[in-house]
Design a protein around this motif. Sequence first.
Motif, PDB file in Angstrom:
ATOM      1  N   GLY A   1       6.868  -5.465  -7.762  1.00  0.00           N
ATOM      2  CA  GLY A   1       6.023  -6.521  -8.312  1.00  0.00           C
ATOM      3  C   GLY A   1       5.706  -7.650  -7.374  1.00  0.00           C
ATOM      4  O   GLY A   1       5.276  -8.726  -7.818  1.00  0.00           O
ATOM      5  N   LEU A   2       5.887  -7.446  -6.056  1.00  0.00           N
ATOM      6  CA  LEU A   2       5.562  -8.494  -5.098  1.00  0.00           C
ATOM      7  C   LEU A   2       4.049  -8.606  -4.932  1.00  0.00           C
ATOM      8  O   LEU A   2       3.314  -7.631  -5.099  1.00  0.00           O
ATOM      9  CB  LEU A   2       6.217  -8.208  -3.746  1.00  0.00           C
ATOM     10  N   LEU A   3       3.592  -9.796  -4.595  1.00  0.00           N
ATOM     11  CA  LEU A   3       2.166 -10.043  -4.430  1.00  0.00           C
ATOM     12  C   LEU A   3       1.586  -9.356  -3.207  1.00  0.00           C
ATOM     13  O   LEU A   3       0.479  -8.808  -3.250  1.00  0.00           O
ATOM     14  CB  LEU A   3       1.915 -11.553  -4.290  1.00  0.00           C
ATOM     15  N   GLU A   4       2.307  -9.438  -2.082  1.00  0.00           N
ATOM     16  CA  GLU A   4       1.781  -8.987  -0.803  1.00  0.00           C
ATOM     17  C   GLU A   4       2.927  -8.505   0.063  1.00  0.00           C
ATOM     18  O   GLU A   4       4.093  -8.770  -0.213  1.00  0.00           O
ATOM     19  CB  GLU A   4       1.058 -10.142  -0.082  1.00  0.00           C
ATOM     20  N   TYR A   5       2.549  -7.822   1.170  1.00  0.00           N
ATOM     21  CA  TYR A   5       3.554  -7.375   2.127  1.00  0.00           C
ATOM     22  C   TYR A   5       2.992  -7.487   3.529  1.00  0.00           C
ATOM     23  O   TYR A   5       1.844  -7.110   3.791  1.00  0.00           O
ATOM     24  CB  TYR A   5       3.965  -5.924   1.863  1.00  0.00           C
ATOM     25  N   PHE A   6       3.823  -7.978   4.465  1.00  0.00           N
ATOM     26  CA  PHE A   6       3.422  -8.165   5.858  1.00  0.00           C
ATOM     27  C   PHE A   6       4.445  -7.487   6.777  1.00  0.00           C
ATOM     28  O   PHE A   6       5.609  -7.870   6.795  1.00  0.00           O
ATOM     29  CB  PHE A   6       3.338  -9.659   6.190  1.00  0.00           C
ATOM     30  N   GLY A   7       4.003  -6.487   7.506  1.00  0.00           N
ATOM     31  CA  GLY A   7       4.910  -5.788   8.409  1.00  0.00           C
ATOM     32  C   GLY A   7       4.271  -4.526   8.938  1.00  0.00           C
ATOM     33  O   GLY A   7       3.061  -4.319   8.794  1.00  0.00           O
ATOM     34  N   GLN A   8       5.082  -3.667   9.531  1.00  0.00           N
ATOM     35  CA  GLN A   8       4.551  -2.396   9.980  1.00  0.00           C
ATOM     36  C   GLN A   8       5.093  -1.285   9.103  1.00  0.00           C
ATOM     37  O   GLN A   8       6.151  -1.412   8.491  1.00  0.00           O
ATOM     38  CB  GLN A   8       4.862  -2.135  11.455  1.00  0.00           C
ATOM     39  N   ASP A   9       4.353  -0.182   9.036  1.00  0.00           N
ATOM     40  CA  ASP A   9       4.826   1.013   8.353  1.00  0.00           C
ATOM     41  C   ASP A   9       5.784   1.699   9.327  1.00  0.00           C
ATOM     42  O   ASP A   9       5.365   2.243  10.349  1.00  0.00           O
ATOM     43  CB  ASP A   9       3.641   1.917   7.999  1.00  0.00           C
TER      44      ASP A   9
END
Length: 339
Positions: free
Chosen positions: A152-160
Amino acid sequence: MNRSLPSRSRRFTVLVALTASTVLTVAGCSSSSGGKKSEESAGGVSAGKATTPRMTIAMITHAVPGDTFWDTIRKGAQAAAAKDNVKLVYSSDPNGGNQANLVQNAIDQKVDGIAVTLAKPDAMKGTVAKAVQAGIPVVGFNSGVDDWNKQGLLEYFGQDETVAGEAVGKKLSSLGAKKIACVIQEQGQVALEARCAGVKKGFSGTTQNLFVNGADMPSVKSTITAKLKQDPSIDYVVTLAAPVALTATQAVSDGGSKAKVATFDLNKELVKAIQDGSIQFAVDQQPYLQGYLAVDSLWLYKNNGNYSGGGVAPVLTGPAFVDKSNVAAVAAYAAKGTR
């Protein structure tokens, strides 16, 4: 937020433009243990300062004490906090249960937003759900690319990490490697294990995982040394953190091995090692950018209702290879601790 989990094919890089100028203030942060607050420099990179009402953001990570990677994350977060008139409260613990307790502390303090890593998503799930239920916007970064949407997080920042690992495996195949030892410094950490799984998927030769205790560098050195002595056919050691990579070069020497070292993640000492040839290349996931975007995104959500990726796709900050051919382009930033 009950959005369906996107398929791998729907994951795309969301381009984010950042404007660089001069840091005007500093952000208030806690110690790495989540205790005493202190005022810290934002690393010399930010853009102006917002006049919006001051808000409090808790950044809660799984950082292991002494890992310089997290210093870069914090500098990015501090730069965004300084620009956005944000009080940044940083805390960390590598133990999943303890990290979840830090999230609960942030809920109890009624912060305006939470930025969190999901290195051990099962341990974090219940407390993250409480934050969402309490109406606190939560974004993920660095670890949890497969779980942020489900939680349920709004967004995600990182690499796959799987994609990044595959890219490393393919690169090593092209370099003629035959046998890889992939060194995991924290067993059960999903992002690290995904990296090595990706390396195995992309590599045409043989891979094996080697588990070490990343909080004890002498032990890391001795374990890698023993492995290289036991199996001299290993021609590449792949590490998942810059300090471990630098230790691995010592292990190669001590073990009388001809193995080469490649790694994920950068710091200024590792940049020098690439320049002198003791490390072949690094995968840069841009931790400064991750910290910056995690904080800035919460400010944007509170003040303008924005969220990147439409709530269904992560914002990818990597992977990018740094080797002798391009290391000079990032060396100056690494020296400042921002790459």
